[in-house]
Motif scaffolding. Structure first.
Motif, PDB file in Angstrom:
ATOM      1  N   ASP A 192      -6.469   2.572 -12.072  1.00 33.18           N
ATOM      2  CA  ASP A 192      -6.275   0.662 -11.720  1.00 33.18           C
ATOM      3  C   ASP A 192      -5.932   0.688 -10.497  1.00 33.18           C
ATOM      4  N   LEU A 193      -5.880  -0.733 -10.340  1.00 25.72           N
ATOM      5  CA  LEU A 193      -5.234  -0.919  -8.814  1.00 25.72           C
ATOM      6  C   LEU A 193      -3.959  -2.667  -9.307  1.00 25.72           C
ATOM      7  N   SER A 194      -4.208  -2.247 -10.655  1.00 25.98           N
ATOM      8  CA  SER A 194      -2.582  -3.246 -11.092  1.00 25.98           C
ATOM      9  C   SER A 194      -1.362  -3.177 -10.525  1.00 25.98           C
ATOM     10  N   ASN A 195      -1.205  -1.970  -9.582  1.00 23.51           N
ATOM     11  CA  ASN A 195       0.141  -2.103  -8.565  1.00 23.51           C
ATOM     12  C   ASN A 195      -0.206  -2.272  -7.615  1.00 23.51           C
ATOM     13  N   LEU A 196      -1.109  -2.416  -6.592  1.00 23.96           N
ATOM     14  CA  LEU A 196      -1.191  -2.545  -5.343  1.00 23.96           C
ATOM     15  C   LEU A 196      -1.566  -4.461  -5.832  1.00 23.96           C
ATOM     16  N   PHE A 197      -1.566  -4.975  -6.729  1.00 23.02           N
ATOM     17  CA  PHE A 197      -1.590  -6.256  -6.735  1.00 23.02           C
ATOM     18  C   PHE A 197      -0.210  -7.145  -7.028  1.00 23.02           C
ATOM     19  N   LEU A 198       0.673  -6.392  -8.056  1.00 22.49           N
ATOM     20  CA  LEU A 198       1.878  -6.096  -8.214  1.00 22.49           C
ATOM     21  C   LEU A 198       2.791  -6.635  -7.079  1.00 22.49           C
ATOM     22  N   LEU A 199       2.464  -5.485  -5.969  1.00 24.45           N
ATOM     23  CA  LEU A 199       3.333  -5.340  -4.878  1.00 24.45           C
ATOM     24  C   LEU A 199       2.433  -6.256  -3.642  1.00 24.45           C
ATOM     25  N   ALA A 200       1.676  -5.966  -3.638  1.00 26.37           N
ATOM     26  CA  ALA A 200       0.900  -7.656  -2.454  1.00 26.37           C
ATOM     27  C   ALA A 200       1.729  -8.522  -2.164  1.00 26.37           C
ATOM     28  N   PRO A 201       1.635  -9.737  -3.064  1.00 24.84           N
ATOM     29  CA  PRO A 201       2.585 -10.832  -2.847  1.00 24.84           C
ATOM     30  C   PRO A 201       3.467 -11.135  -2.500  1.00 24.84           C
ATOM     31  N   TRP A 202       4.373  -9.606  -2.588  1.00 21.70           N
ATOM     32  CA  TRP A 202       5.791  -9.617  -2.194  1.00 21.70           C
ATOM     33  C   TRP A 202       5.402  -8.544  -0.999  1.00 21.70           C
ATOM     34  N   ILE A 203       4.829  -7.995  -0.219  1.00 21.62           N
ATOM     35  CA  ILE A 203       4.579  -7.694   0.937  1.00 21.62           C
ATOM     36  C   ILE A 203       4.159  -8.940   1.957  1.00 21.62           C
ATOM     37  N   PHE A 204       3.161  -9.948   1.599  1.00 17.94           N
ATOM     38  CA  PHE A 204       2.698 -11.212   2.521  1.00 17.94           C
ATOM     39  C   PHE A 204       3.856 -11.908   2.452  1.00 17.94           C
ATOM     40  N   ILE A 205       4.923 -11.945   1.595  1.00 20.14           N
ATOM     41  CA  ILE A 205       5.210 -12.931   1.885  1.00 20.14           C
ATOM     42  C   ILE A 205       6.907 -12.530   2.838  1.00 20.14           C
ATOM     43  N   PHE A 206       6.345 -11.804   3.235  1.00 21.60           N
ATOM     44  CA  PHE A 206       6.964 -11.410   4.451  1.00 21.60           C
ATOM     45  C   PHE A 206       6.445 -11.394   5.741  1.00 21.60           C
ATOM     46  N   LEU A 207       4.744 -10.380   5.143  1.00 25.00           N
ATOM     47  CA  LEU A 207       3.753 -10.546   6.679  1.00 25.00           C
ATOM     48  C   LEU A 207       3.054 -12.127   7.244  1.00 25.00           C
TER      49      LEU A 207
END
Length: 243
Positions: A49-64
């Motif tokens: 599943d892709l749950s790890n992507l959606f755990l990680l993406a919000p943190w990356i977008f804080i900078f992106l």
């Protein structure tokens, strides 16, 4: 407004920084999800599943997102072109919305290549295609609303200074506080009900709710209200600037 929107898109893709930002997002996601060993690695997670992507993406977008929006108004102020935009026959609201939609679409463009992960996960399962598509769709849906909120915060942050670096830092701080600040504060309370109330004031709880595949109107209203709030603050900030 459409002219401002096209100008933002064009300026992003005529600069190497634009491609660098999108490439960095995809690179970081790819490394953490598929290469680096750790909690986010899909192979070590053991489930397709892709749950790890959606755990990680919000943190990356804080900078992106602040990196994309930092020049929205700060560069205009530094170059002296903001005054020219403000005296043109275009309302401040249309100017703000043009900048917002330009940055928002750029962020969505950065997310779109991750759809290939869905096909990868589908083929990794014991039975091909055996994954919860509802949760995946809900997670992308929640991510888009979170990006909209981050974008409005970033656009507002860009009005606080004519320095892109300062706008970038301000955007990161506000995004971090909105996403995780209330979560951290809630841990200071021992009462479970109070913890839930405090957590509900932050974006993380609402994003987690949508990411579970549950589309609650309260979560949507939260993100829409948060986005409109910072767009309104941007509007008020621009009204106060000397022309």
């Amino acid at each position: 407004m459409f002219a401002i929107f096209k100008r933002e898109i064009r300026s992003f893709f005529t600069s190497p920084i634009g491609y660098l930002i999108v490439g960095l997002f995809l690179l970081l996601n790819g490394l953490f999800l598929w290469v680096f060993k750790g909690d986010f690695n899909i192979f070590e997670y053991g489930f397709a599943d892709l749950s790890n992507l959606f755990l990680l993406a919000p943190w990356i977008f804080i900078f992106l997102v602040p990196a994309i929006t930092m020049k929205s108004f700060s560069e205009e102020r530094k170059m002296g072109t903001l005054e020219l935009l403000l005296i043109k026959p275009i309302s401040i609201w249309k100017l703000v919305l043009g900048k917002f939609w330009g940055a928002f679409v750029l962020c969505i463009i950065a997310v779109l290549p991750t759809i290939i992960y869905v096909f990868a996960i589908s083929s990794l399962g014991i039975e091909e295609g055996n994954f919860d598509s509802g949760i995946v769709l809900g997670s992308y849906f929640g991510l888009f609303f979170l990006i909209a909120a981050y974008t409005s915060i970033g656009v507002f942050a860009s009005t606080t200074s004519d320095s892109q670096i300062i706008s970038f830092i301000v955007g990161i701080l506000i995004c971090f506080l909105i996403f995780n600040g209330f979560e951290a504060v809630s841990s200071l309370f021992s009462d479970g009900e109070t913890q839930q109330i405090v957590r509900g004031l932050g974006a993380r709880a609402h994003f987690d709710s949508i990411a579970r595949g549950i589309v609650d109107t309260r979560d949507l209203i939260f993100f829409i209200s948060l986005t409109l709030l910072f767009l309104y603050l941007t509007f008020q900030r621009l009204k106060q600037l000397p022309r």
